[in-house]
Each structure stands twice: as structure tokens, then as C-alpha cells.
Design a protein around this motif. Structure first.
Motif, PDB file in Angstrom:
ATOM      1  N   GLU A  77       1.008  -1.164  -0.033  1.00  0.00           N
ATOM      2  CA  GLU A  77       0.131  -0.163  -0.103  1.00  0.00           C
ATOM      3  C   GLU A  77       1.037   1.157  -0.171  1.00  0.00           C
ATOM      4  O   GLU A  77       0.520   2.303  -0.621  1.00  0.00           O
ATOM      5  N   LEU A  78       1.981   1.418   0.820  1.00  0.00           N
ATOM      6  CA  LEU A  78       2.792   2.438   1.023  1.00  0.00           C
ATOM      7  C   LEU A  78       3.452   2.856  -0.443  1.00  0.00           C
ATOM      8  O   LEU A  78       3.464   4.157  -0.644  1.00  0.00           O
ATOM      9  N   ILE A  79       3.834   1.883  -1.258  1.00  0.00           N
ATOM     10  CA  ILE A  79       4.257   2.419  -2.589  1.00  0.00           C
ATOM     11  C   ILE A  79       3.374   1.840  -3.686  1.00  0.00           C
ATOM     12  O   ILE A  79       3.851   2.293  -4.612  1.00  0.00           O
ATOM     13  N   PHE A 207       8.382  11.641   0.886  1.00  0.00           N
ATOM     14  CA  PHE A 207       7.338  11.928  -0.023  1.00  0.00           C
ATOM     15  C   PHE A 207       6.535  10.862  -0.701  1.00  0.00           C
ATOM     16  O   PHE A 207       7.198   9.813  -0.540  1.00  0.00           O
ATOM     17  N   PRO A 208       5.347  11.049  -1.076  1.00  0.00           N
ATOM     18  CA  PRO A 208       4.690   9.936  -1.585  1.00  0.00           C
ATOM     19  C   PRO A 208       5.280   9.121  -2.818  1.00  0.00           C
ATOM     20  O   PRO A 208       6.123   9.910  -3.650  1.00  0.00           O
ATOM     21  N   VAL A 209       5.275   7.937  -2.679  1.00  0.00           N
ATOM     22  CA  VAL A 209       6.021   7.152  -3.817  1.00  0.00           C
ATOM     23  C   VAL A 209       5.100   6.251  -4.178  1.00  0.00           C
ATOM     24  O   VAL A 209       4.191   5.551  -3.645  1.00  0.00           O
ATOM     25  N   ASP A 210       4.916   6.404  -5.740  1.00  0.00           N
ATOM     26  CA  ASP A 210       3.783   5.167  -6.370  1.00  0.00           C
ATOM     27  C   ASP A 210       4.868   4.425  -7.513  1.00  0.00           C
ATOM     28  O   ASP A 210       4.985   5.221  -8.555  1.00  0.00           O
ATOM     29  N   VAL A 211       5.179   3.173  -7.178  1.00  0.00           N
ATOM     30  CA  VAL A 211       5.887   2.434  -8.390  1.00  0.00           C
ATOM     31  C   VAL A 211       5.432   2.321  -9.614  1.00  0.00           C
ATOM     32  O   VAL A 211       6.028   2.396 -10.452  1.00  0.00           O
ATOM     33  N   GLN A 212       3.985   2.390  -9.461  1.00  0.00           N
ATOM     34  CA  GLN A 212       3.233   2.214 -10.808  1.00  0.00           C
ATOM     35  C   GLN A 212       3.294   3.665 -11.555  1.00  0.00           C
ATOM     36  O   GLN A 212       3.505   3.531 -12.881  1.00  0.00           O
ATOM     37  N   LYS A 213       3.325   4.913 -10.791  1.00  0.00           N
ATOM     38  CA  LYS A 213       3.329   5.952 -11.646  1.00  0.00           C
ATOM     39  C   LYS A 213       4.557   6.350 -12.249  1.00  0.00           C
ATOM     40  O   LYS A 213       4.588   6.664 -13.444  1.00  0.00           O
ATOM     41  N   LEU A 214       5.774   5.809 -11.362  1.00  0.00           N
ATOM     42  CA  LEU A 214       7.117   5.984 -11.912  1.00  0.00           C
ATOM     43  C   LEU A 214       7.509   5.019 -12.909  1.00  0.00           C
ATOM     44  O   LEU A 214       8.558   4.810 -13.670  1.00  0.00           O
ATOM     45  N   ASP A 215       6.696   3.599 -12.971  1.00  0.00           N
ATOM     46  CA  ASP A 215       6.686   2.884 -13.958  1.00  0.00           C
ATOM     47  C   ASP A 215       8.456   2.244 -13.743  1.00  0.00           C
ATOM     48  O   ASP A 215       9.164   1.813 -14.602  1.00  0.00           O
ATOM     49  N   ALA A 216       8.569   2.099 -12.402  1.00  0.00           N
ATOM     50  CA  ALA A 216       9.867   1.376 -11.983  1.00  0.00           C
ATOM     51  C   ALA A 216       9.638  -0.240 -12.108  1.00  0.00           C
ATOM     52  O   ALA A 216       8.817  -0.663 -11.674  1.00  0.00           O
TER      53      ALA A 216
END
Ligand code: C6P
Length: 410
Positions: A77-79, A207-216
């Protein structure tokens, strides 16, 4: 914000004295402090439910496994990972990054291939790639900095080519306090079919981290920098890549079946978690994430920015000071690195310590960056949400007092 101020009570260490002065803890980038609530969760687990995970079907074993897996869900959930099966528990960001290099990296890198990193990487995101490149006769390229201390995106576009197989970039620098445009770099990497690895050790929790938005494709970070215990870390990976990734360690719990001659692997993520894990630590990490969520990552971000916005303009004009990284507070995390002309950074840090101000000094495990900046060390102050304006004033005062003290001998 009141909630944030009262919450200092969760960190009794902040009330102690150093050299008869109130502690001003500004070494959060090295490790953050751990709240009482997280310590209590770990103590309670040890006292009432300690049992190994993923092994027994008895009551204690089930409780332990459920709590351990709940932490995985909290990390997911966090990332904003798509699934909790994308989350591998490790001992820290260092192990997470080594794991990628020596499993998937070892499998896909061939002679003549290129791995691209940046000049501001921590050694944990340099040396594994150096070693891999050397072993495979591949080459390691560095994306350079612009004059303003930010990453040079134009250089990234030049360095990342069809020969690039892996791009590994820190989300936020542990020295410059700059946040890198990893989403854009990720796009460039994917245009060339390269794998995008992000070192999030200085990002998560700030700061908020969203691995899907970053496409990491992979995202690594440590528990001890987000109010959790040491010896806990995370590697997030996209399922399609985790499926291709060979195991890192071999032993108990990572297998499906074992014969005299052979073995098959357990499902992901167990395939990457051989042996008895740091279950109490992982349960503590879950409690730390719950603590983070209660405060709110956005509130933490606002508080850290407020402190940096307050400090930067007050120190940048101090004669003889060099502030590294971007000049604009808005582009900063809570990390500020400085040097004072003619005073050795270690002397600066010793003088700060006399005043109770705890900062880190040295190359910060980023020697190539130091070489690039033409220095051997910086004095680094790093703020977290529990720091106050009084702490910021104490830093500013420590800088001025140190300058005055050394000026007397000039
Ligand atoms: N930086 C610092 O004082 P570990 O040690 O595995 O928890 O984290 C390694 C690591 C990886 N990447 C970055 C960007 C980091 O800042 C760190 C740890 C600490 O800057 C200790 S050297």
C-alpha cells in the motif's frame, strides 16, 4: 501540524543531552529514530507470539505468519505496488540492490552491454553494477549533473541507448538532497527496452512514492530510515521480471521440492526469502508504516520542506559557506550538505557535536560524487518531520559559532 509536534513524545531520545546541550538530531538520512509504538509492537510480539513464520500450522505460527504478511501488505500500500507478491523482504536497500545485480543482472548482462547509473549514486547503487560490469565485460556509464546540482536529463538521453540493459538511479540523493525525475528516466529507459531500477532509500517516508506511476521495474529501500528497525529492507519488482529472476540465496522456505540431485523453487516472493527471516523486524517495519500513515506522508513532506525553506536562505549568504545541490528549497528533501571554507568538515562536525547538533560528515558513501565536486567530504544535516524550528535555529547557530571560533585562529 500539532499532531506532529506532540508526536516528539514518541521519540524519548530527542529529550536527551549531548555534551550538556539538548540533542538536535539532524542525521536522519543515515537512520531515523524509532517511535515507542514501533518498539512496543516488536516487544509485544516477542513476549506473546514469537514463532517462526511460514512453517508451523500451530496457533503461534499462524499469528506470526499473519503479522509478517500484514507487513508485506502495508509495504504494498505504501508504494502502491500492484500486488503484495511483488514485495520481497531483504535486510536493507543494499541487499535489495545487490539482489537485482547478482540475479537478474547476472542473467541478462552480456559482453558489450551497458549499464547506466548516475554520478550521485550511493555506493550501494554503484559497486554491485561495477562488479557485474567487470565480470561480464560490460560497461558502466554515469549520467552527469547540471551546474545547478540537478541531474542532467539531456545527458540521460545521450547515455541511455539500445545497448543499455539496466538503468539504476537514486530517487533522492543522500548528499545533494535533490529529487530525481525517475518517472522521465524510466520512460527513456523503457524506450530502449532497458530495466529501470530505483534506489528509494532517501525517498520513501519523505514524500509519496507510487511505483506504478514511476513505472519502476524495481524499487529498493530500507526500514531503518522510515522509523522501522535495522536489518529490514524491501525490494519491489514487477512480477514479469521477478519470474525471470533466479533466486539470490538457497536454503529453507525458498523451495517447492528437493530431491537428492535437484530442487525447484517456491512461489514468488518466498523464492527470494531463503532461511528464517527477520520476522520481528518485518513486523516492526509494518508498525513503522502504520505510524507513517497516521502522521501522513504529505504532512511529513510539508514539515521537511518548511524546515528547509527556513534554513536555506539563512545559511546561503554566510561568508565562506558552500551549499551543495539545488539552491531552491522546493527542489530539496530534508537533506542539506555544506562546507565552510578553510575548515575541515570533520572539525565542523566536531564543533557541532559540542553544541549537541548531530550531523553526518564524510563522503556519505558517494565517493564518485565527491570526486566530481572536487571535495573529499561534506557536512550533512538531514531533517525529518520530528525536527523543529528550534532545531533549524540550532543548526544555523552552530554554523555561525563554528565560523566565528575558527576565524579567531586565522
Ligand atoms: N545511506 C547515509 O548516511 P542501507 O545501508 O542498506 O540501509 O542503505 C544504503 C543506501 C542506499 N542508497 C542511498 C541513497 C542511501 O542513502 C543509503 C544509505 C546512509 O546516507 C548510510 S551510508
Amino acid at each position: 501540524m500539532n499532531k506532529i509536534n506532540n508526536i516528539r513524545d514518541e521519540f524519548p531520545i530527542l529529550n536527551r543531552k549531548i555534551n550538556n546541550e539538548p540533542l538536535v538530531y539532524l542525521d536522519n538520512a543515515a537512520t531515523s529514530q524509532i517511535p515507542i509504538s514501533v518498539q512496543n509492537v516488536m516487544r509485544e510480539f516477542e513476549q506473546t507470539a514469537r514463532s517462526n513464520v511460514h512453517r508451523s500450522v500451530d496457533t503461534l505460527g499462524n499469528i506470526a505468519t499473519a503479522k509478517y504478511e500484514e507487513s508485506r501488505n502495508l509495504v504494498k500500500e505504501l508504494i502502491n505496488a500492484p500486488s503484495q507478491n511483488d514485495i520481497i523482504f531483504t535486510s536493507g536497500a543494499t541487499e535489495s540492490l545487490n539482489m537485482i545485480a547478482f540475479t537478474l543482472g547476472n542473467k541478462i548482462i552480456e559482453k558489450g552491454d551497458e549499464i547506466v547509473i548516475t554520478i550521485m549514486e550511493h555506493h550501494s547503487n554503484i559497486i554491485p553494477w561495477q562488479q557485474l560490469a567487470r565480470k561480464k565485460q560490460a560497461s558502466l556509464k554515469y549520467i552527469e549533473l547540471c551546474d545547478n546540482g540537478e541531474l542532467d536529463l539531456a545527458d540521460a538521453r545521450t547515455k541511455i541507448t539500445d545497448k543499455t540493459k539496466i538503468v539504476a538511479v537514486t530517487h533522492a540523493s543522500n548528499v545533494l538532497g535533490v529529487i530525481n525525475p525517475v518517472g522521465e528516466i524510466s520512460q527513456i529507459a523503457h524506450q530502449h527496452d532497458a530495466i529501470m531500477v530505483v534506489d528509494g532509500a532517501q525517498a520513501v517516508g519523505h514524500f509519496p512514492v507510487d511505483v506504478q506511476k514511476l513505472d519502476a521495474d524495481f524499487y529498493a529501500f530500507s526500514g531503518h530510515k522510515i522509523f522501522g528497525p535495522t536489518g529490514t529492507g524491501i525490494l519491489y519488482g514487477k512480477q514479469k521480471l521477478l519470474k525471470k529472476m533466479p533466486p539470490y540465496r538457497f536454503g529453507g522456505e525458498m523451495i517447492a521440492h528437493v530431491t537428492r540431485a535437484n530442487a525447484t523453487w517456491a512461489q514468488i516472493p518466498q523464492k527470494f526469502e531463503a532461511g528464517t527471516p527477520n520476522y520481528t523486524g518485518v513486523i516492526g517495519l509494518g508498525a513503522a508504516i502504520e505510524f507513517l500513515n497516521q502522521i501522513g506522508i504529505k504532512n511529513i513532506q510539508v514539515k521537511e520542506k518548511e524546515l528547509v525553506k527556513y534554513v536555506l536562505p539563512k545559511i546561503e549568504n554566510i561568508p565562506g559557506i558552500t551549499v551543495y545541490g539545488p539552491k531552491e528549497w522546493a527542489k530539496h528533501t530534508g537533506v542539506i550538505s555544506i562546507n565552510l571554507a578553510g575548515i575541515h568538515p570533520h572539525d565542523v562536525a566536531t564543533a557541532f557535536d559540542e553544541l549537541g547538533v548531530e550531523v553526518r560528515v564524510g563522503h556519505h558513501c558517494a565517493e564518485p560524487l565527491m570526486t566530481d565536486l572536487g571535495i573529499t567530504a561534506t557536512v550533512r544535516a538531514s531533517f525529518d518531520f520530528y525536527n523543529t524550528k528550534a532545531d533549524a535555529d540550532a543548526l544555523i547557530n552552530a554554523i555561525k559559532q563554528t565560523e566565528d571560533f575558527f576565524n579567531e585562529f586565522r
